[in-house]
Design an enzyme around this catalytic site. Structure first.
Site, PDB file in Angstrom:
ATOM      1  N   PHE A 132      -6.984  -0.796 141.687  1.00  0.00           N
ATOM      2  CA  PHE A 132      -7.591  -0.482 142.976  1.00  0.00           C
ATOM      3  C   PHE A 132      -8.242   0.910 142.886  1.00  0.00           C
ATOM      4  CE2 PHE A 132      -7.653   0.711 147.466  1.00  0.00           C
ATOM      5  CZ  PHE A 132      -8.137  -0.448 148.050  1.00  0.00           C
ATOM      6  N   ASP A 203       2.336  -0.169 142.312  1.00  0.00           N
ATOM      7  CA  ASP A 203       1.638  -0.231 143.591  1.00  0.00           C
ATOM      8  C   ASP A 203       1.866  -1.637 144.142  1.00  0.00           C
ATOM      9  OD1 ASP A 203      -0.200  -0.593 145.670  1.00  0.00           O
ATOM     10  OD2 ASP A 203      -1.664   0.775 144.777  1.00  0.00           O
ATOM     11  N   TYR A 228      -0.061  -2.156 156.245  1.00  0.00           N
ATOM     12  CA  TYR A 228      -0.983  -2.793 157.193  1.00  0.00           C
ATOM     13  C   TYR A 228      -1.529  -4.124 156.695  1.00  0.00           C
ATOM     14  CZ  TYR A 228      -4.107  -0.059 154.173  1.00  0.00           C
ATOM     15  OH  TYR A 228      -4.712   0.510 153.075  1.00  0.00           O
ATOM     16  N   LYS A 229      -1.214  -4.522 155.472  1.00  0.00           N
ATOM     17  CA  LYS A 229      -1.706  -5.803 154.963  1.00  0.00           C
ATOM     18  C   LYS A 229      -0.680  -6.900 155.305  1.00  0.00           C
ATOM     19  CE  LYS A 229      -4.519  -3.445 151.543  1.00  0.00           C
ATOM     20  NZ  LYS A 229      -4.501  -2.736 150.257  1.00  0.00           N
ATOM     21  N   ARG A 377     -12.612 -13.515 149.204  1.00  0.00           N
ATOM     22  CA  ARG A 377     -11.144 -13.545 149.130  1.00  0.00           C
ATOM     23  C   ARG A 377     -10.573 -14.362 150.274  1.00  0.00           C
ATOM     24  NH1 ARG A 377      -8.265  -7.817 148.629  1.00  0.00           N
ATOM     25  NH2 ARG A 377      -9.039  -7.720 150.754  1.00  0.00           N
TER      26      ARG A 377
HETATM   27  C1  LIG Z   1      -4.996  -1.434 150.158  1.00  0.00           C
HETATM   28  C2  LIG Z   1      -4.608  -0.742 148.903  1.00  0.00           C
HETATM   29  C3  LIG Z   1      -4.417   0.646 148.862  1.00  0.00           C
HETATM   30  C4  LIG Z   1      -4.671   1.444 150.103  1.00  0.00           C
HETATM   31  O1  LIG Z   1      -4.436   2.801 150.009  1.00  0.00           O
HETATM   32  P1  LIG Z   1      -4.379   3.686 151.338  1.00  0.00           P
HETATM   33  O2  LIG Z   1      -4.320   5.062 150.814  1.00  0.00           O
HETATM   34  O3  LIG Z   1      -3.122   3.297 152.080  1.00  0.00           O
HETATM   35  O4  LIG Z   1      -5.601   3.417 152.137  1.00  0.00           O
HETATM   36  C5  LIG Z   1      -3.985   1.211 147.685  1.00  0.00           C
HETATM   37  N1  LIG Z   1      -3.753   0.451 146.584  1.00  0.00           N
HETATM   38  C6  LIG Z   1      -3.953  -0.884 146.592  1.00  0.00           C
HETATM   39  C7  LIG Z   1      -3.685  -1.689 145.368  1.00  0.00           C
HETATM   40  C8  LIG Z   1      -4.403  -1.509 147.744  1.00  0.00           C
HETATM   41  O5  LIG Z   1      -4.616  -2.818 147.742  1.00  0.00           O
END
Ligand SMILES: *Cc1c(COP(=O)(O)O)cnc(C)c1O
Length: 418
Positions: A132, A203, A228-229, A377
């Protein structure tokens, strides 16, 4: 045994009727006429969040005001919610706090990991291509901040286990890939890291609430994730951070804020880290957001994650089956692993006009999302998505492809959030 794929809408109705998770749907606010397949980006709102936040505002803030730090449990919220997240990821009480964003938590833990390994002549941060973006950006910046011989080594995801040399300080892997849905072997890679003396940092953004995770059984060292997901904590809900209790005393946060102090309200001139995982807190927690998140986490406490996983796999099999049978002639290919055990709770579909397709589907009430370069997705959230939803959504995808309505000019205009 792979789940049997329903062949008709009627089959889907029967599956929904016998679904042990069906009762959860009523607990969420879902717009009639919309099929929401984007809970892997922003989870649907639990209805209880409305009452919980309203109560927090009127009673705790409105009446209690500053006294609520003591009387309404505000001071312990980061830790209390951390323990509730912990139960979903195989952590013990006192190993998780809820705070900040995933990006910030990642920064704190990566610096802590490099510092921990500094005395052991290990300075490489090992991660993978296609991780990510925030993970890659933060990793690069962490080694700049650390200086010296600290460096990022980025390898193809399939090469991680073989790249674990004696110089590796920490392995950073996103358990379920946001783009492909590929799920790494958490226990296996953690063991490979440990065999070489490296720490393993996971992560879990696309894992918690989506697939069973057992950090304790895997012996994982560190983890971060957002809420939030799949956890449905709300837009911008604070993230979480996990540090195995055996390591906590030897880890230090690079953001030495007063909430991570051993005695926050003693107002000491110099810093002394809190004894436990609270040492990774920095500043005042966002109490209003935490109230919404706590409503979501309370809903999760009774959920059987194995049932969620089973239904998620069955829903994914339906998406894959329909994509192969009905969408492939229109140029759609399945981009996620075909092996259910290697996939998180999403199916990524490739199509040359994926962006326009995503927009056209939204107009037809099917909410998915687009990821570059050409991925649609389909996020699967078994607590509030049923078999009929997925069946109907796939019918609409087929219609939009058949009628080529996605080719309309207006769908080519890029929105700021795809
Ligand atoms: C959504 C997501 C994030 C989000 O990071 P934030 O700092 O909370 O916005 C980080 N890593 C992954 C793999 C994600 O899917």
């Amino acid at each position: 045994m792979p789940p049997e794929v329903p062949g008709t809408r009627r089959d889907c109705e029967l599956l929904d009727r016998s679904d042990p998770l069906a009762a959860y749907r009523e607990l969420f606010s879902l717009e009639p006429g919309t099929i929401y397949l984007d809970g892997n980006s922003l989870g649907a709102m639990p209805r209880s969040a409305v009452t919980r936040v309203a109560e927090m505002l009127s009673t705790e803030w409105g009446h209690g005001a500053v006294r609520s730090w003591n009387s309404a449990g505000w001071l312990d919220a980061s830790r209390r919610l951390g323990d509730k997240v912990g139960r979903l990821i195989g952590a013990r009480p006192g190993e998780v706090v809820v705070c900040d964003s995933t990006s910030v938590n990642l920064f704190k833990l990566l610096v802590a990991a490099l510092r921990y390994q500094a005395g052991r002549s290990r300075s490489v941060l090992l991660t993978h291509d296609g991780n990510f973006p925030t993970d890659l950006y933060v990793a690069d910046e962490v080694v700049r901040v650390a200086g010296g011989s600290a460096a990022v080594r980025r390898v193809p995801p399939q090469d991680l286990a073989g790249s674990m040399g004696p110089d590796v300080a920490v392995l950073l892997v996103t358990h379920v890939d946001y783009r492909t849905g590929y799920m790494h072997d958490l226990a296996g890679l953690t063991a490979a890291a440990h065999a070489q003396g490296a720490l393993a940092l996971w992560d879990l953004c696309h894992s918690a609430g989506a697939v069973p995770v057992d950090l304790g059984a895997a012996g994982a060292d560190l983890a971060v994730g957002c809420t939030y997901k799949f956890l449905n904590g709300g837009p911008g809900a604070p993230a979480y951070l996990y540090a195995a209790s055996r390591l906590q005393a030897e880890l230090s946060s690079p953001i030495a804020g007063w909430f991570g102090h051993a005695s926050t309200f003693s107002f000491e001139d110099s810093y002394e880290a809190a004894p436990g995982v609270e040492r990774f807190l920095a500043g005042t927690p966002p109490i209003v957001s935490l109230a919404a998140l706590e409503a979501a986490l309370d809903l999760w406490q009774g959920v059987d994650i194995e049932a969620v996983r089973g239904k998620s796999m069955a829903l994914a099999a339906l998406v894959v089956g329909r994509a192969d049978d009905r969408l492939a002639p229109h140029g759609v290919r399945v981009f996620s692993p075909r092996e259910a055990a290697q996939r998180g709770s999403q199916v990524s579909l490739g199509h040359p006009s994926a962006y326009q397709l995503t927009r056209a589907l939204a107009e037809r009430g099917v909410v998915c999302d687009f990821r570059p370069p050409d991925i649609l997705r389909v996020g699967l959230t078994p607590l509030y998505t049923g078999f009929v939803d997925v069946w109907d959504a796939m019918e609409i995808v087929e219609e939009v492809l058949e009628q080529r309505s996605y080719e309309d000019e207006r769908f080519g205009v890029r929105l700021r959030v795809p």
